[in-house]
Design a protein around this motif. Structure first.
Motif, short mmCIF file in Angstrom:
data_model
loop_
_atom_site.label_atom_id
_atom_site.label_comp_id
_atom_site.label_asym_id
_atom_site.label_seq_id
_atom_site.Cartn_x
_atom_site.Cartn_y
_atom_site.Cartn_z
N ARG A 33 -15.37 72.90 30.98
CA ARG A 33 -13.94 72.73 30.77
C ARG A 33 -13.26 72.40 32.09
N SER A 34 -12.19 71.61 32.04
CA SER A 34 -11.51 71.31 33.28
C SER A 34 -11.01 72.62 33.89
N ASN A 35 -11.10 72.71 35.20
CA ASN A 35 -10.70 73.91 35.95
C ASN A 35 -11.73 75.03 35.92
N VAL A 36 -12.91 74.76 35.39
CA VAL A 36 -13.93 75.81 35.31
C VAL A 36 -14.53 76.12 36.69
N GLY A 37 -14.35 75.16 37.62
CA GLY A 37 -14.93 75.35 38.96
C GLY A 37 -16.10 74.42 39.22
N LYS A 38 -16.13 73.30 38.52
CA LYS A 38 -17.26 72.37 38.61
C LYS A 38 -17.34 71.71 40.00
N SER A 39 -16.21 71.22 40.48
CA SER A 39 -16.21 70.57 41.79
C SER A 39 -16.57 71.57 42.88
N SER A 40 -16.01 72.77 42.77
CA SER A 40 -16.30 73.79 43.78
C SER A 40 -17.79 74.11 43.79
N LYS B 297 -13.15 63.08 41.58
CA LYS B 297 -11.78 63.35 41.18
C LYS B 297 -10.83 62.20 41.52
N LYS C 27 -16.96 81.81 38.67
CA LYS C 27 -15.88 82.71 39.08
C LYS C 27 -16.24 84.18 38.86
N ASP D 233 -16.76 86.33 40.95
CA ASP D 233 -16.13 87.20 41.95
C ASP D 233 -14.81 87.76 41.44
N LYS D 234 -14.24 87.15 40.42
CA LYS D 234 -12.92 87.59 39.94
C LYS D 234 -13.08 88.83 39.09
N SER E 257 -20.52 82.31 41.97
CA SER E 257 -19.16 82.27 42.52
C SER E 257 -19.15 81.29 43.67
N SER E 258 -18.25 80.37 43.65
CA SER E 258 -18.15 79.43 44.76
C SER E 258 -17.41 80.05 45.93
N VAL E 259 -16.78 81.19 45.70
CA VAL E 259 -16.10 81.89 46.80
C VAL E 259 -17.12 82.67 47.63
P1 GDP Z 1 -12.95 71.70 38.20
O1 GDP Z 1 -11.69 71.19 37.59
O2 GDP Z 1 -13.87 72.25 37.15
O3 GDP Z 1 -13.64 70.74 39.12
O4 GDP Z 1 -12.54 73.00 39.04
P2 GDP Z 1 -12.30 73.20 40.61
O5 GDP Z 1 -13.59 73.30 41.33
O6 GDP Z 1 -11.33 72.18 41.10
O7 GDP Z 1 -11.65 74.66 40.60
C1 GDP Z 1 -10.50 74.96 39.84
C2 GDP Z 1 -9.80 76.17 40.45
O8 GDP Z 1 -10.63 77.33 40.38
C3 GDP Z 1 -9.48 75.99 41.93
O9 GDP Z 1 -8.25 76.62 42.18
C4 GDP Z 1 -10.60 76.73 42.64
O10 GDP Z 1 -10.23 77.21 43.92
C5 GDP Z 1 -10.89 77.87 41.68
N1 GDP Z 1 -12.30 78.28 41.72
C6 GDP Z 1 -13.37 77.50 41.57
N2 GDP Z 1 -14.50 78.20 41.65
C7 GDP Z 1 -14.13 79.49 41.87
C8 GDP Z 1 -14.86 80.72 42.04
O11 GDP Z 1 -16.08 80.78 42.00
N3 GDP Z 1 -14.12 81.86 42.21
C9 GDP Z 1 -12.75 81.85 42.24
N4 GDP Z 1 -12.14 83.00 42.41
N5 GDP Z 1 -12.04 80.71 42.08
C10 GDP Z 1 -12.71 79.55 41.90
#
Ligand code: GDP
Length: 318
Positions: A143-150, A166, A255, A257-258, A294-296
């Motif tokens: 899903r968008s915002n899932v943390g894929k790019s991170s 992106k 995520k 870590d959250k 966790s990408s953090v």
């Molecule tokens: P994408 O839309 O799936 O590519 O998601 P992004 O990688 O751009 O991440 C979306 C948001 O989630 C951003 O604000 C990131 O900083 C946050 N995020 C991504 N991965 C993590 C994680 O592992 N832990 C936390 N706490 N936040 C994350």
């Protein structure tokens, strides 16, 4: 680092008495592992002998119980790779072979996991346009915002590689990144944009489904699911579609870590993960591999790379 520890692990696996399943006995799509040890519950130690996660780059709030809470996994919920015999192991030895924060047992194919080079190659609008060099690949989707790019950036240890996907015009493409000149990480368009027009959603469906069904070099889809929020219907539907179409899938819980927050239903990532797994159980003959990340904190990064390595090396050999 990972590679420094692999030979020891590799050797110790080979040193155990084992029987080999021929490739025809094993199907990555619907793995039927040769589980012959007693079906007891194993308590997964938080420190596997592969725990090579780097020091935390950022302080993470309220994460004291994150890594140290043992996760219990029953034997039939483990992912046991092909040509891996666990029958000779006692619970402690088997536990030591499970990748930290996952249900994945390591096999002799887990080698060459490190990423030393990562290059953006191309963006394709259909499966036929994807690179034709026959290298194995893994597709990241979620899903968008899932943390894929991170996650992608964390896997390749580059801060901005995934930004390429992106850029305008590329968010709806199949984006190929070549790793070590040997394999590909593929960034697929995120799904679930609430505001996306109906036609775009339909198109996206057709286009990614075609890729999943027809890309012969696709070793496994990595379906990213946000573990910090309650289970989403759309993720369940996605997992169900992959299961029904026998597309090999690994679940990546992001995520982790959250920690629990009231607005998120007050659940911990572990609880959301368990709920997700319970809900998708019926879609699969055997439990798919899964990893907490966790990408953090970089939790799960080395484990994903080892898992990819073992899937890839097995795929190359067969
Ligand atoms: P994408 O839309 O799936 O590519 O998601 P992004 O990688 O751009 O991440 C979306 C948001 O989630 C951003 O604000 C990131 O900083 C946050 N995020 C991504 N991965 C993590 C994680 O592992 N832990 C936390 N706490 N936040 C994350």
């Amino acid at each position: 680092m990972i590679l420094a520890q692999l030979p020891r692990l590799h050797l110790s696996i080979l040193a155990k008495p084992s029987f080999s399943l021929s490739s025809s006995h094993f199907n990555f799509l619907n793995p039927k592992p040769p589980v012959t040890v007693a079906r007891t519950l194993f308590s997964l130690a938080s420190k596997s002998n592969l725990a090579t996660v780097e020091p935390l780059p950022l302080p993470v709030s309220d994460s004291s119980d994150l890594d140290d809470a043992p996760v219990e996994i029953s034997l039939d919920k483990l992912f046991i790779p092909p040509e891996t015999d666990v029958s000779g192991y006692d619970p402690a030895s088997l536990t030591a072979r499970i990748l930290k924060g996952s249900n994945i047992v390591l096999s002799k194919y887990a080698r060459d996991a490190q990423v030393v080079q990562a290059d953006y190659v191309k963006s394709s609008v259909k499966t036929e346009d994807c690179p034709a060099d026959g290298l194995p690949e893994f597709a990241l989707v979620g899903r968008s915002n899932v943390g894929k790019s991170s996650l992608l950036n964390s896997l390749v240890r580059r801060k901005r590689l995934a930004l390429t996907s992106k850029k305008p015009g590329k968010t709806q493409c199949i984006n190929h990144f070549r790793i070590n000149d040997k394999w590909y990480l593929v960034d697929l368009p995120g799904y679930g944009y609430a505001s996306a027009p109906h036609e775009l959603k339909q198109d996206w469906n057709k286009f990614t489904k075609d890729y999943f069904l027809n890309r012969s070099t696709l070793v496994s889809v990595f379906l990213l699911v946000d573990a910090s929020i309650p289970v989403k219907q759309i993720d369940l539907e996605y997992a169900s579609w992959l299961g029904q179409n026998q597309v090999p899938m690994t679940l990546i819980f992001t995520k982790c870590d959250k920690r629990k927050k009231k607005k998120n239903g007050g659940k911990k990532p572990e609880e959301n993960i368990k709920e997700f797994q319970d809900l998708i159980q019926g879609f699969f003959e055997t439990t798919p591999p899964w990893i907490m990340t966790s990408s953090v904190t970089n939790q799960g990064r080395d484990e994903i790379l080892l898992h990819m390595a073992q899937l890839r090396n097995y795929w190359l050999k067969h």
